[in-house]
Design an enzyme around this catalytic site. Structure first.
Site, short mmCIF file in Angstrom:
data_model
loop_
_atom_site.label_atom_id
_atom_site.label_comp_id
_atom_site.label_asym_id
_atom_site.label_seq_id
_atom_site.Cartn_x
_atom_site.Cartn_y
_atom_site.Cartn_z
N LYS A 196 0.89 -1.13 0.16
CA LYS A 196 0.12 0.04 -0.04
C LYS A 196 0.91 1.18 -0.04
O LYS A 196 1.52 1.39 0.95
CB LYS A 196 -0.90 -0.03 1.36
CG LYS A 196 -1.74 1.26 1.37
CD LYS A 196 -2.77 0.96 2.59
CE LYS A 196 -3.68 2.39 2.66
NZ LYS A 196 -4.75 2.28 3.79
N LYS A 249 -2.20 -1.52 -3.93
CA LYS A 249 -3.23 -0.32 -3.54
C LYS A 249 -2.26 1.00 -3.82
O LYS A 249 -1.24 0.99 -3.07
CB LYS A 249 -3.63 -0.24 -2.51
CG LYS A 249 -4.69 0.78 -2.06
CD LYS A 249 -5.34 0.72 -0.70
CE LYS A 249 -6.42 1.92 -0.53
NZ LYS A 249 -6.56 1.97 1.02
C1 PBG Z 1 -6.92 3.77 5.54
C2 PBG Z 1 -7.55 3.35 4.37
C3 PBG Z 1 -7.38 4.44 3.35
C4 PBG Z 1 -8.01 3.55 2.14
C5 PBG Z 1 -8.41 2.33 2.74
N1 PBG Z 1 -8.03 2.45 4.04
C6 PBG Z 1 -6.78 5.50 3.01
C7 PBG Z 1 -5.30 5.81 3.70
O1 PBG Z 1 -4.67 5.03 3.89
O2 PBG Z 1 -5.30 7.21 4.30
C8 PBG Z 1 -8.16 4.56 0.98
C9 PBG Z 1 -9.26 3.72 -0.01
C10 PBG Z 1 -9.38 4.67 -1.00
O3 PBG Z 1 -8.85 5.82 -1.39
O4 PBG Z 1 -10.40 4.34 -1.78
N2 PBG Z 1 -6.63 2.81 6.39
#
Ligand code: PBG
Length: 325
Positions: A196, A249
């Site tokens: 991520k 992601k």
């Molecule tokens: C946070 C989380 C995020 C997303 C999923 N879980 C945002 C972040 O890490 O700030 C993003 C999902 C999206 O943008 O569709 N744990």
């Protein structure tokens, strides 16, 4: 001309193109994210995510039934926590009567066959908007992991089929697996957000959950988008620690990572087509600059072609309607 090979033969009609298509989209390839809020009868549109909604549990249940009827097999739950319940310890995240736990139960009661996945991270519950516990301006790893493990057990108790840690703390998959085992949850899966990245494409999501970091950014735990080998390191560790599915992601600026991961692991790979990617297509379509339907199908097919077995996407419902499955 006497050509031996005429590549256009395989492109000449819709029938032949369909016969030789290498990548297909099916409803079972999609994971539909859902945003749940307190209340009843509430469905509010997220301004930066047109036609995507936060819903109270009752209407989330209705939506899940609709998704199931369309052939979608999996939802991924996120909750918007009330401000007054946020702290720096994840207290509300562990509340057996919390919104997430109630949401899981209601959805599993109404639609027991739907695979319910839950977000495991502290940001929606954090007064700092960070994915972990903050000490002296730092997001501390090990105390956070302990809470993520308790949170995972709490979700499993409520009926979650999979927990999906999205926090990027070190070693959390192993500790979560251990906690699930110790509590007898031998059928609960872990879909790890393994690679991520610290991405600007999460912006609309943070609007949806009011979870933007209160200070700094997430670069000390989420990955640097300059890196590819590091993604391999992350997924291999998660596999060793017991992840059932690994995730990359965001998706569209990371297709090379998806392919790299797909070529590296033998477990299913998912990709998260994130909120900013959704918003870009919606915005361009609204301006009349892109054909929305075509952009959706081309994007999702590209993500699958790159190597994603599963795609978490806010377009899940629309895509299933478009492919007419
Ligand atoms: C946070 C989380 C995020 C997303 C999923 N879980 C945002 C972040 O890490 O700030 C993003 C999902 C999206 O943008 O569709 N744990």
């Amino acid at each position: 001309m006497h050509l031996i090979r005429r590549n256009r033969i395989l492109r000449q009609s819709p029938a032949i193109r369909a016969m030789v298509a290498e990548t297909i989209l099916r409803p079972e390839h999609f994971i539909a994210p859902l945003f749940i809020i307190e209340g009843q009868g509430i469905e509010e549109e997220i301004p930066s995510m047109p036609q995507y909604y936060r819903r109270s549990v009752d209407l989330a249940v209705r939506e899940v039934k609709e998704l199931w009827a369309l052939g979608i097999k999996c939802v991924l739950l996120f909750i918007k926590c009330k401000d007054e319940l946020k702290d720096n310890k994840g207290t509300e995240a562990l509340n057996p009567g919390g919104l997430m736990q109630r949401g899981i139960k209601a959805i599993k009661d109404a639609c027991p066959d739907m695979c319910v996945m839950t977000d495991v991270a502290l940001d929606p519950f954090s007064s700092y908007g960070h994915d972990g516990i903050v000490e002296d301006g730092e997001i501390v790893n090990d105390p956070t992991v302990d809470i993520l493990a308790l949170m995972s057990v709490s979700h499993a108790q409520a009926g979650a089929d999979f927990v999906a840690p999205s926090d990027m703390m070190d070693n959390r998959v192993g500790v979560i697996r251990d906690a699930l085992e110790m509590n007898g949850f031998t059928k609960t899966g872990i879909m790890s957000y393994s690679a991520k990245y610290a991405s600007c494409f999460y912006g609309p999501f943070r609007d949806a959950l009011d979870s933007a970091p209160g200070f700094g950014d997430k670069k000390t735990y989420q990955m640097d988008y300059a890196n590819r080998s590091e993604a391999v390191k992350e997924v291999l560790m998660d596999v060793e620690e017991g992840a059932d599915i690994v995730m990359v992601k965001p998706a569209m600026a990371y297709l090379d990572i998806i392919r790299e991961v797909k070529n590296t692991v033998t477990i299913p790979v998912s990709a998260y087509h994130v909120s900013g990617e959704y918003a870009m297509i919606k915005a361009a379509a609204k301006m009349g600059w892109l054909n929305e339907e075509k952009a959706i199908l081309e994007s999702l097919t590209g993500i699958r072609r790159a190597g994603a077995d599963l795609v978490a996407t806010y377009f899940a419902k629309e895509a299933v309607k478009l492919i007419g499955a």
